[in-house]
Design a protein around this motif. Structure first.
Motif, short mmCIF file in Angstrom:
data_model
loop_
_atom_site.label_atom_id
_atom_site.label_comp_id
_atom_site.label_asym_id
_atom_site.label_seq_id
_atom_site.Cartn_x
_atom_site.Cartn_y
_atom_site.Cartn_z
N GLY A 1 -4.41 -1.44 3.92
CA GLY A 1 -3.12 -0.88 4.32
C GLY A 1 -2.70 -1.39 5.69
O GLY A 1 -1.54 -1.71 5.92
N GLY B 1 1.12 2.24 4.17
CA GLY B 1 -0.26 2.65 3.92
C GLY B 1 -1.20 2.46 5.09
O GLY B 1 -2.40 2.32 4.90
N ALA B 2 -0.66 2.44 6.32
CA ALA B 2 -1.53 2.34 7.50
C ALA B 2 -2.25 3.66 7.71
O ALA B 2 -1.75 4.72 7.34
CB ALA B 2 -0.73 1.99 8.73
N SER B 3 -3.45 3.59 8.28
CA SER B 3 -4.19 4.82 8.50
C SER B 3 -5.13 4.65 9.68
O SER B 3 -5.23 3.58 10.26
CB SER B 3 -4.99 5.19 7.24
N LEU C 1 3.32 4.99 7.38
CA LEU C 1 2.98 5.73 6.17
C LEU C 1 3.46 4.98 4.94
O LEU C 1 2.77 4.91 3.92
CB LEU C 1 3.61 7.12 6.20
#
Lengths: 373, 163
Positions: A340, A222-224, A219
């Protein structure tokens, strides 16, 4: 060229290795400068931008409708979601109501594209790990999806299918049967992939416990998308913030437990099955009616700002759109999932060998044009 | 928390540093003064009612009269709400403190805004250019009115339909 080695301090046992820009495992053009101790990675610096086309600048010089084909090029492995996010942003700005049939067609195409994108991931990841055969299998199934797209909108790669207010074409008569056959056959093919991969001892050795991503770190960077869901973080915009009538579909969000390369693989494989479920529901429940809302030829949305977010195959993508009330957008900021996800790579690869880096990078499913835009 | 609650809470806490933008959007759009920018970011991230732990995007905007803004889209996975935080930058010298101390994700977004808009982020840990090639010296391409060697502006055709 600037000297990248300039600011890096090296001890006697350490050395630098350049990986890329043209390296078989970088899926596009990415350059990594690795700081190594023996075969172990101490640090890593990604250099991106080789595919920078300044799509954001192009947007400022095109009308809202003219920009649609450019969104295809943001992520050419999954163009439909990029189309969709742009259409949603402009519709939100102008307050356009999309007819239900168009919403269902959008879901149908986006999910087909999700499968196609995950198939690329699966095939290319297996190539990276040294297995050639699965690549041929996954591209065989992808071909069928591309045929379905070609049948609908005439294109096989950059579809330009969505329009502001709806979609460009309705389904041709032969689509229904072909797509039904596809989902039926494809579910068996997924079992086939799983038989090849999931508990294959070589695959397990290469992927289990490699590149573990804690949720908090993901998080922070910015990983998603499947990258963070592999760690067990239950966050899917299709469920959390349903758009384009996703709330009417019944599907599960697959989650991993540990966050290693294998978990991210498992999440994607299961997502393909879930997408099949959605496609079947969309085909059966397809409402009758218009496929496009009435939008004036010279389209001038009101001045203002909006954000749009969707769940693309690689994670969350969206636009931040500023309008000054003219026919062209004033500013478009494109947020893509790989941006991200690639930032996490540095954290993930520290302490692993170069061979593991290839597996970790493959598992993030980064598509470079999406990073560079 | 819904839009009004977020707006009220943040105005109560920071008062005159906050300016609420009136929009029709479901998400609050909030201006913060540059002095309180990082303080507000930290509050938004750590406050248990806000919990904006995810930086969705950060980008610069160039308005007429050489006015620069940065806009951050934040999202909270815990409370499932979103917010757009905007900062007006000084006219002559677009400069802002870095938000990488709050969200690591801001790192590349700020590098991008630095090279494309010429916005300086003070205290950035790695202020190298990100996207443009190494020998680039044609200025800041995302600024309005920028022209470069290969830049050909589109002819202004407002006619023409959708398809």
């Amino acid at each position: 060229m600037t000297d990248v080695t300039k600011n890096i301090q090296l001890s006697e046992e350490e050395f630098l290795l350049n990986m890329g820009p043209q390296h078989p495992s970088t899926h596009g053009v990415l350059r990594l400068v690795l700081k190594l101790r023996g075969e172990f990675i101490e640090d890593l610096t990604p250099h991106v931008g080789y595919l920078h086309r300044s799509i954001e600048k192009i947007a400022e010089n095109r009308t809202y409708a003219q920009f649609m084909p450019f969104t295809d090029r943001i992520d050419y492995c999954a163009s439909m979601p990029c189309n969709l996010a742009w259409a949603l942003a402009v519709e939100k700005l102008a307050g356009i109501e999309v007819p239900p049939r168009a919403q269902y067609l959008r879901v149908l195409m986006t999910e087909l594209n999700r499968i196609a994108s995950h198939l690329i991931y699966l095939g290319v990841m297996s190539l990276d790990l040294g297995a050639f055969t699965p690549f041929l299998y996954t591209f065989r199934e992808r071909e069928w999806i591309l045929d379905l797209f070609e049948m609908t909108c005439g294109q096989r790669l950059t579809y330009n299918y969505m329009r502001i207010g709806g979609v460009s074409r309705d389904l041709p008569p032969e689509f229904y049967q072909s797509c039904k056959n596809f989902t039926k056959v494809f579910l068996k093919k997924v079992d086939e992939y799983e038989a090849l991969f999931t508990y294959n001892p070589i695959f397990l050795t290469r992927t289990k416990d490699i590149g573990i991503l804690p949720i908090a770190v993901g998080l922070e960077y910015g990983a998603s998308g499947p990258t963070i869901r592999g760690s067990g973080h239950n966050w899917d915009l299709r469920k959390v913030e349903p758009y384009s009538s996703y709330e009417k579909f019944d599907f599960n969000v697959p989650l991993g437990t540990k966050g290693d390369v294998w978990d991210r693989y498992m999440v994607r494989v299961q997502e393909m099955r879930e997408s099949c479920k959605i496609i079947n529901q969309a085909l059966d429940g397809l409402p009758e009616g218009e496929i496009k809302a009435k939008v004036p030829g010279v389209f001038k949305p009101p001045a203002g700002e909006v954000i749009s977010r969707i769940e693309a195959p690689r994670g969350e993508m969206g636009y931040y759109l500023v309008s000054d009330g003219s026919t062209k957008p004033y500013r478009v900021k494109i947020r893509t999932a790989s941006y991200g996800n690639l930032q996490v790579l540095r954290y993930l690869s520290r302490g692993w060998k170069i061979a593991d880096l290839v597996a970790i990078f493959g598992s993030l499913d980064v598509v470079l044009p999406e990073v560079d835009r | 928390m819904n839009k009004e609650q977020i707006e009220n809470k943040i105005t109560q806490k920071f008062g005159s540093a906050i300016e609420i933008q009136k929009t029709k959007n479901p998400e609050p759009f909030i201006y913060v003064s540059i002095e309180k920018y990082i303080e507000v970011c930290e509050f938004l991230k750590t406050d248990p009612d806000m919990c904006f732990e995810y930086l969705f995007q950060l980008g610069g905007v160039h308005y007429p009269d050489d006015r620069f803004e940065i806009a951050l889209t934040l999202s909270s996975h815990k409370h499932k709400h979103e917010l757009v935080l905007k900062v007006k930058l000084p006219h002559d010298n677009p400069k802002a403190p870095t938000a990488t101390t709050v969200w690591e994700a801001a790192n590349w977004y700020e590098r991008e805004a630095m090279e494309l808009f010429g916005i300086q982020f003070e205290g950035h840990p790695d202020p190298r250019p990100l996207l443009l090639y190494d020998d680039w010296n044609y200025g800041y391409p995302m600024r309005k009115g920028w022209t470069g060697p290969d830049f050909i502006p589109m002819p202004d055709k407002t006619k023409g339909g959708d398809d």
